[in-house]
Design an enzyme around this catalytic site. Structure first.
Site, PDB file in Angstrom:
ATOM      1  N   HIS A  67       1.924  12.223  -5.524  1.00  0.00           N
ATOM      2  CA  HIS A  67       3.231  12.533  -6.104  1.00  0.00           C
ATOM      3  C   HIS A  67       4.230  11.421  -5.786  1.00  0.00           C
ATOM      4  O   HIS A  67       5.018  11.023  -6.639  1.00  0.00           O
ATOM      5  CB  HIS A  67       3.751  13.869  -5.586  1.00  0.00           C
ATOM      6  N   SER A 108      -1.277  18.459  -0.057  1.00  0.00           N
ATOM      7  CA  SER A 108      -2.255  17.392   0.165  1.00  0.00           C
ATOM      8  C   SER A 108      -2.140  16.307  -0.900  1.00  0.00           C
ATOM      9  O   SER A 108      -2.671  15.211  -0.737  1.00  0.00           O
ATOM     10  CB  SER A 108      -3.673  17.975   0.168  1.00  0.00           C
ATOM     11  N   GLU A 109      -1.426  16.592  -1.965  1.00  0.00           N
ATOM     12  CA  GLU A 109      -1.222  15.632  -3.050  1.00  0.00           C
ATOM     13  C   GLU A 109       0.080  14.849  -2.883  1.00  0.00           C
ATOM     14  O   GLU A 109       0.537  14.175  -3.803  1.00  0.00           O
ATOM     15  CB  GLU A 109      -1.230  16.360  -4.391  1.00  0.00           C
ATOM     16  N   LEU A 110       0.679  14.905  -1.692  1.00  0.00           N
ATOM     17  CA  LEU A 110       1.971  14.260  -1.468  1.00  0.00           C
ATOM     18  C   LEU A 110       1.937  12.764  -1.794  1.00  0.00           C
ATOM     19  O   LEU A 110       2.815  12.257  -2.482  1.00  0.00           O
ATOM     20  CB  LEU A 110       2.437  14.477  -0.024  1.00  0.00           C
TER      21      LEU A 110
END
Length: 116
Positions: free
Chosen positions: A91, A86-88
């Site tokens: 990042h 979910s942090e793509l």
């Protein structure tokens, strides 16, 4: 003017030498043309890095940002279903900043979880 990507200028030898089938295509919530054609391997949403050694095909996902940076193609992984972390987007944004600092940048990040 189209954005250029450090990944787009990679030598052809760094690209896969055999065909890999696309499992599916997903849209990004924010276009990131700086990452067009870049490859990434990340964990899946809700997956734990500590499980990579036990079930790599279910825990990891190999993806490539598409030609215009508006989405990505999943080529391998997440055999049990799901999406990349979910942090793509966060990042990816960090990677764009790192690439601006150095064209030879390699980024690695890990959100550690406490042992159980």
């Amino acid at each position: 003017m189209a954005a250029t990507s450090a990944c787009a200028s990679m030598p052809k030898t760094s690209r896969p030498t055999r065909a890999i089938s696309i499992q599916r295509h997903e849209a990004l919530s924010l276009a990131m043309p700086e990452l067009a054609r870049c490859w990434f391997i990340v964990t899946g949403s809700g997956k734990f890095f500590r499980n990579v050694q036990l079930a790599p095909a279910d825990t990891l996902v190999l993806l490539q940002v598409d030609d215009d940076g508006k989405g990505y193609r999943i080529f391998w992984g997440l055999t049990g279903g799901g999406l990349p972390t979910s942090e793509l987007a966060a990042h990816f944004q960090s990677h764009i900043v790192r690439m601006a600092a150095s064209r030879d940048a390699t980024a690695s990040s890990c959100t550690a979880t406490p042992p159980t």
